[in-house]
Design a protein around this motif. Structure first.
Motif, PDB file in Angstrom:
ATOM      1  N   TYR A  95       0.835  -1.207   0.000  1.00 36.28           N
ATOM      2  CA  TYR A  95       0.000   0.000   0.000  1.00 36.28           C
ATOM      3  C   TYR A  95       0.867   1.254   0.000  1.00 36.28           C
ATOM      4  CZ  TYR A  95      -3.451   3.425   1.555  1.00 36.28           C
ATOM      5  OH  TYR A  95      -4.250   4.524   1.638  1.00 36.28           O
ATOM      6  N   ALA A  96       1.909   1.237   0.803  1.00 37.89           N
ATOM      7  CA  ALA A  96       2.804   2.399   0.865  1.00 37.89           C
ATOM      8  C   ALA A  96       3.492   2.638  -0.482  1.00 37.89           C
ATOM      9  CB  ALA A  96       3.854   2.194   1.957  1.00 37.89           C
ATOM     10  N   ARG A  97       3.907   1.541  -1.122  1.00 38.64           N
ATOM     11  CA  ARG A  97       4.539   1.686  -2.433  1.00 38.64           C
ATOM     12  C   ARG A  97       3.560   2.258  -3.447  1.00 38.64           C
ATOM     13  NH1 ARG A  97       6.857  -3.414  -1.267  1.00 38.64           N
ATOM     14  NH2 ARG A  97       5.291  -4.438  -2.554  1.00 38.64           N
ATOM     15  N   THR A  98       2.294   1.863  -3.329  1.00 38.69           N
ATOM     16  CA  THR A  98       1.275   2.371  -4.235  1.00 38.69           C
ATOM     17  C   THR A  98       1.114   3.865  -4.072  1.00 38.69           C
ATOM     18  OG1 THR A  98       0.078   0.268  -4.195  1.00 38.69           O
ATOM     19  CG2 THR A  98      -1.139   2.192  -4.941  1.00 38.69           C
ATOM     20  N   LEU A  99       1.094   4.323  -2.827  1.00 36.60           N
ATOM     21  CA  LEU A  99       0.949   5.753  -2.581  1.00 36.60           C
ATOM     22  C   LEU A  99       2.127   6.523  -3.167  1.00 36.60           C
ATOM     23  CD1 LEU A  99      -0.357   5.849   1.096  1.00 36.60           C
ATOM     24  CD2 LEU A  99      -1.680   6.139  -1.004  1.00 36.60           C
ATOM     25  N   ASP A 100       3.347   6.040  -2.923  1.00 40.47           N
ATOM     26  CA  ASP A 100       4.534   6.685  -3.464  1.00 40.47           C
ATOM     27  C   ASP A 100       4.502   6.655  -4.987  1.00 40.47           C
ATOM     28  OD1 ASP A 100       5.419   7.118  -0.920  1.00 40.47           O
ATOM     29  OD2 ASP A 100       6.756   5.401  -0.875  1.00 40.47           O
ATOM     30  N   PHE A 101       4.140   5.492  -5.521  1.00 41.81           N
ATOM     31  CA  PHE A 101       4.129   5.318  -6.960  1.00 41.81           C
ATOM     32  C   PHE A 101       3.142   6.266  -7.638  1.00 41.81           C
ATOM     33  CE2 PHE A 101       1.625   3.393 -10.372  1.00 41.81           C
ATOM     34  CZ  PHE A 101       2.565   3.443 -11.377  1.00 41.81           C
ATOM     35  N   LEU A 102       1.906   6.294  -7.156  1.00 46.30           N
ATOM     36  CA  LEU A 102       0.896   7.138  -7.794  1.00 46.30           C
ATOM     37  C   LEU A 102       1.241   8.620  -7.666  1.00 46.30           C
ATOM     38  CD1 LEU A 102      -2.568   5.477  -7.104  1.00 46.30           C
ATOM     39  CD2 LEU A 102      -1.368   5.730  -9.269  1.00 46.30           C
ATOM     40  N   GLY A 103       1.843   8.986  -6.545  1.00 43.35           N
ATOM     41  CA  GLY A 103       2.230  10.384  -6.377  1.00 43.35           C
ATOM     42  C   GLY A 103       3.259  10.802  -7.415  1.00 43.35           C
ATOM     43  N   GLU A 104       4.315   9.991  -7.551  1.00 44.49           N
ATOM     44  CA  GLU A 104       5.366  10.304  -8.513  1.00 44.49           C
ATOM     45  C   GLU A 104       4.858  10.170  -9.948  1.00 44.49           C
ATOM     46  OE1 GLU A 104       8.050  11.640  -7.824  1.00 44.49           O
ATOM     47  OE2 GLU A 104       8.381  11.227  -5.713  1.00 44.49           O
ATOM     48  N   ALA A 105       4.102   9.097 -10.206  1.00 46.07           N
ATOM     49  CA  ALA A 105       3.621   8.864 -11.558  1.00 46.07           C
ATOM     50  C   ALA A 105       2.661   9.957 -12.013  1.00 46.07           C
ATOM     51  CB  ALA A 105       2.931   7.497 -11.634  1.00 46.07           C
ATOM     52  N   SER A 106       1.856  10.467 -11.090  1.00 52.69           N
ATOM     53  CA  SER A 106       0.898  11.509 -11.449  1.00 52.69           C
ATOM     54  C   SER A 106       1.600  12.790 -11.885  1.00 52.69           C
ATOM     55  CB  SER A 106      -0.043  11.794 -10.284  1.00 52.69           C
ATOM     56  OG  SER A 106      -0.877  10.691 -10.040  1.00 52.69           O
ATOM     57  N   HIS A 107       2.712  13.123 -11.217  1.00 50.31           N
ATOM     58  CA  HIS A 107       3.470  14.316 -11.615  1.00 50.31           C
ATOM     59  C   HIS A 107       3.952  14.182 -13.053  1.00 50.31           C
ATOM     60  CE1 HIS A 107       3.412  16.378  -7.828  1.00 50.31           C
ATOM     61  NE2 HIS A 107       3.992  15.394  -7.181  1.00 50.31           N
ATOM     62  N   VAL A 108       4.532  13.030 -13.368  1.00 46.43           N
ATOM     63  CA  VAL A 108       5.043  12.803 -14.722  1.00 46.43           C
ATOM     64  C   VAL A 108       3.890  12.760 -15.718  1.00 46.43           C
ATOM     65  CG1 VAL A 108       6.309  11.191 -16.201  1.00 46.43           C
ATOM     66  CG2 VAL A 108       7.069  11.581 -13.847  1.00 46.43           C
TER      67      VAL A 108
END
Length: 272
Positions: A95-108
């Motif tokens: 779950y934590a990786r998902t939060l980090d992932f979506l945050g970074e991916a959304s910026h890009v």
């Protein structure tokens, strides 16, 4: 003098005649109560103490706790007390990786949308389906039908093929055999072996393009987002009119590949 008409007991409303009902607590609710109690208390506890805290019969608490221990959702210590289990730890990490992932991916994703002027999506796998996890609409009048939460069979989209491209051939074929379906345009391939070959090729190239397979005159150019182990955990894709891809596939292909690599670098999954 006559008395007024008597009201029979059967004339009373259900609320007046029926006895209070005891609400039945499901096994799932009991399991969550046990987990929530341990989480809130912050310390291991015995079955009796847990049963008393959550208001459950001791026999029920014993059964629920034993089942949770068997599934590694709880762990039993040598002194008999139970605590949160290792399976929850792995869920938490995911779950934590998902939060980090979506945050970074959304910026890009938003950066790519502004740069390319088209709709951009982040997609993931949900069993035998591709699901849209995030989306940035393009500035033009062109709009796609899919929204965040949309699920479609894996064989319908460029992203769907990439999401299982890292798997062994036999596993890819098995997935497509049970899940491949005809698309609304009837252009999506359904042959499992052929789909598996396309998925492997697209994954190796880090680029997948589909034209009008799901919606007429709509195309998708996608690139995989791979974790440190090399598994495709999601994709980033540009959704745009068919004629634009046909006219300049290199432009959109390079843009989406650069974006997927940028996400991987931000998350530490790719060496700079």
């Amino acid at each position: 003098m006559k008395s007024g008409p008597r009201t029979k007991a059967t004339d009373a409303s259900p609320e007046e005649t029926s006895a209070p009902r005891r609400s039945r607590v499901s096994g799932m609710d009991r399991a969550l109560q046990v987990l929530d109690h341990l989480y809130t208390s912050g310390e291991p506890a015995g079955s009796y103490a847990i049963a008393k805290a959550v208001g459950a019969p001791l026999s029920t608490a014993y059964v629920i706790i034993d089942e949770l221990v068997e599934r590694d959702l709880l762990s039993r210590r040598p002194d008999g007390l139970v605590w949160l289990g290792p399976r929850l730890y792995h869920y938490g990490l995911a779950y934590a990786r998902t939060l980090d992932f979506l945050g970074e991916a959304s910026h890009v994703m938003h950066e790519l949308g502004r740069e390319i002027g088209e709709t951009v999506q982040i997609c993931g796998r949900d069993g035998d389906h591709m699901v849209v996890l995030a989306m940035a609409d393009g500035p033009g009048h062109f709009r796609v039908m899919s929204e965040v939460g949309t699920r479609v069979p894996l064989n319908w989209t460029a992203s769907g093929r990439l999401l299982i491209g890292h798997l062994p051939d036999a596993e890819r074929i098995a997935v497509f055999k049970r899940s491949a379906k005809a698309s609304p345009t009837e252009r999506a391939m359904t042959d499992a072996a052929a789909l598996s070959e396309l998925a492997e090729e697209a994954f190796k190239k880090r680029l997948s393009i589909q034209i009008s397979e799901t919606d007429f005159l709509v195309s998708c150019v996608a690139s995989p987002i791979c974790d440190a182990s090399g598994a495709c955990v999601a994709t980033i894709s540009i959704v745009l009119p068919e004629h634009k891809v046909v006219a300049n596939p290199e432009l959109y292909g390079k843009a989406v590949c650069d974006a997927s690599e940028a996400i991987e670098r931000k998350l530490g999954w790719r060496k700079r």
